[in-house]
Design an enzyme around this catalytic site. Sequence first.
Site, PDB file in Angstrom:
ATOM      1  N   ASP A  78      33.543  41.952  51.916  1.00 41.71           N
ATOM      2  CA  ASP A  78      34.826  42.531  51.544  1.00 41.71           C
ATOM      3  C   ASP A  78      35.959  41.722  52.198  1.00 41.71           C
ATOM      4  O   ASP A  78      36.039  41.668  53.420  1.00 41.71           O
ATOM      5  CB  ASP A  78      34.847  43.984  52.039  1.00 41.71           C
ATOM      6  CG  ASP A  78      36.073  44.733  51.578  1.00 41.71           C
ATOM      7  OD1 ASP A  78      37.021  44.082  51.104  1.00 41.71           O
ATOM      8  OD2 ASP A  78      36.067  45.965  51.695  1.00 41.71           O
TER       9      ASP A  78
ATOM     10  N   CYS B  16      32.654  46.775  42.766  1.00 37.86           N
ATOM     11  CA  CYS B  16      32.897  46.698  44.216  1.00 37.86           C
ATOM     12  C   CYS B  16      33.491  48.034  44.654  1.00 37.86           C
ATOM     13  O   CYS B  16      33.314  49.049  43.965  1.00 37.86           O
ATOM     14  CB  CYS B  16      33.762  45.501  44.582  1.00 37.86           C
ATOM     15  SG  CYS B  16      35.440  45.537  43.919  1.00 37.86           S
TER      16      CYS B  16
ATOM     17  N   ASN C 228      37.916  47.591  43.308  1.00 35.63           N
ATOM     18  CA  ASN C 228      38.184  46.921  42.022  1.00 35.63           C
ATOM     19  C   ASN C 228      39.523  46.182  42.040  1.00 35.63           C
ATOM     20  O   ASN C 228      40.187  46.051  41.016  1.00 35.63           O
ATOM     21  CB  ASN C 228      38.115  47.904  40.846  1.00 35.63           C
ATOM     22  CG  ASN C 228      38.034  47.245  39.460  1.00 35.63           C
ATOM     23  OD1 ASN C 228      38.491  47.801  38.475  1.00 35.63           O
ATOM     24  ND2 ASN C 228      37.458  46.070  39.371  1.00 35.63           N
TER      25      ASN C 228
ATOM     26  N   CYS D 183      39.713  43.313  44.536  1.00 40.53           N
ATOM     27  CA  CYS D 183      39.441  42.004  45.158  1.00 40.53           C
ATOM     28  C   CYS D 183      38.196  41.346  44.552  1.00 40.53           C
ATOM     29  O   CYS D 183      38.295  40.421  43.745  1.00 40.53           O
ATOM     30  CB  CYS D 183      39.275  42.128  46.666  1.00 40.53           C
ATOM     31  SG  CYS D 183      40.761  42.695  47.539  1.00 40.53           S
ATOM     32  N   ARG D 184      37.011  41.825  44.919  1.00 42.21           N
ATOM     33  CA  ARG D 184      35.782  41.107  44.554  1.00 42.21           C
ATOM     34  C   ARG D 184      35.390  41.251  43.089  1.00 42.21           C
ATOM     35  O   ARG D 184      35.091  40.249  42.423  1.00 42.21           O
ATOM     36  CB  ARG D 184      34.624  41.559  45.451  1.00 42.21           C
ATOM     37  CG  ARG D 184      34.814  41.158  46.895  1.00 42.21           C
ATOM     38  CD  ARG D 184      33.886  41.924  47.808  1.00 42.21           C
ATOM     39  NE  ARG D 184      34.208  43.341  47.832  1.00 42.21           N
ATOM     40  CZ  ARG D 184      33.500  44.267  48.453  1.00 42.21           C
ATOM     41  NH1 ARG D 184      32.382  43.934  49.074  1.00 42.21           N
ATOM     42  NH2 ARG D 184      33.886  45.524  48.445  1.00 42.21           N
ATOM     43  N   SER D 185      35.356  42.478  42.563  1.00 42.51           N
ATOM     44  CA  SER D 185      34.840  42.612  41.195  1.00 42.51           C
ATOM     45  C   SER D 185      35.788  42.073  40.115  1.00 42.51           C
ATOM     46  O   SER D 185      35.307  41.495  39.139  1.00 42.51           O
ATOM     47  CB  SER D 185      34.363  44.044  40.899  1.00 42.51           C
ATOM     48  OG  SER D 185      35.401  44.977  40.986  1.00 42.51           O
TER      49      SER D 185
HETATM   50  P1  4NP Z   1      37.278  45.241  46.850  1.00 35.58           P
HETATM   51  O1  4NP Z   1      38.138  45.236  48.206  1.00 35.58           O
HETATM   52  O2  4NP Z   1      36.238  46.326  47.022  1.00 35.58           O
HETATM   53  O3  4NP Z   1      36.671  43.884  46.824  1.00 35.58           O
HETATM   54  O4  4NP Z   1      38.250  45.503  45.739  1.00 35.58           O
HETATM   55  C1  4NP Z   1      38.727  46.386  48.753  1.00 35.58           C
HETATM   56  C2  4NP Z   1      39.962  46.800  48.295  1.00 35.58           C
HETATM   57  C3  4NP Z   1      40.557  47.898  48.849  1.00 35.58           C
HETATM   58  C4  4NP Z   1      39.931  48.587  49.871  1.00 35.58           C
HETATM   59  C5  4NP Z   1      38.695  48.181  50.314  1.00 35.58           C
HETATM   60  C6  4NP Z   1      38.095  47.062  49.739  1.00 35.58           C
HETATM   61  N1  4NP Z   1      40.561  49.698  50.462  1.00 35.58           N
HETATM   62  O5  4NP Z   1      40.007  50.248  51.436  1.00 35.58           O
HETATM   63  O6  4NP Z   1      41.615  50.134  50.007  1.00 35.58           O
END
Ligand code: 4NP
Length: 160
Positions: free
Chosen positions: A128, A11, A14, A16-18
């Site tokens: 996201d 993702c 790294n 939240c989703r992955s």
């Molecule tokens: P992820 O979520 O891609 O599912 O881990 C996010 C975590 C942090 C950010 C964006 C998406 N960020 O912009 O910091």
Amino acid sequence: MTDKVRVLFVCLGNICRSPTAQGVFQRAVDQAGLDRLVEVDSCGTGSWHVGKAPDERAIEAARRRGIDIGHLRARQFQPRDLARFDFVLVMDRQNLADVREHWQREGGTEPELFLAYAGMEGPLEVPDPYFGGAQGFERVLDLIESASQGLIASIREQRA
Ligand code: 4NP
């Protein structure tokens, strides 16, 4: 059965989703009795959160479904991951574009949208949840649980 099947979830952050996908899919692998065959990892295309534990909301949401992801630590995607992993499964189209750029230059395993394994119906992106509320994390878990079952079936078919 010979070599291991290596699965990488990707993702943006790294956190939240992955990591959620890593935890959920690892449980599906364990439940399917495939833990000696399948290895699971996750990473992010971005570097902001490298070394950090998953987002508290992701840890809590997973914990409510009996899955512990609190020990995971974020790392950034590396082009050589495309040579190491047999499945490179991304969460959204931006992740796909980012990883595809490396794949087009260097080859290896072609990245795919993870939700392509969830079946014919439904969305192809895991949204996201970072800037939204708790409900977003439940939705992430639902989508990931369903794609995990499809991926287990694909791996079984491939190895049958
Ligand atoms: P992820 O979520 O891609 O599912 O881990 C996010 C975590 C942090 C950010 C964006 C998406 N960020 O912009 O910091």
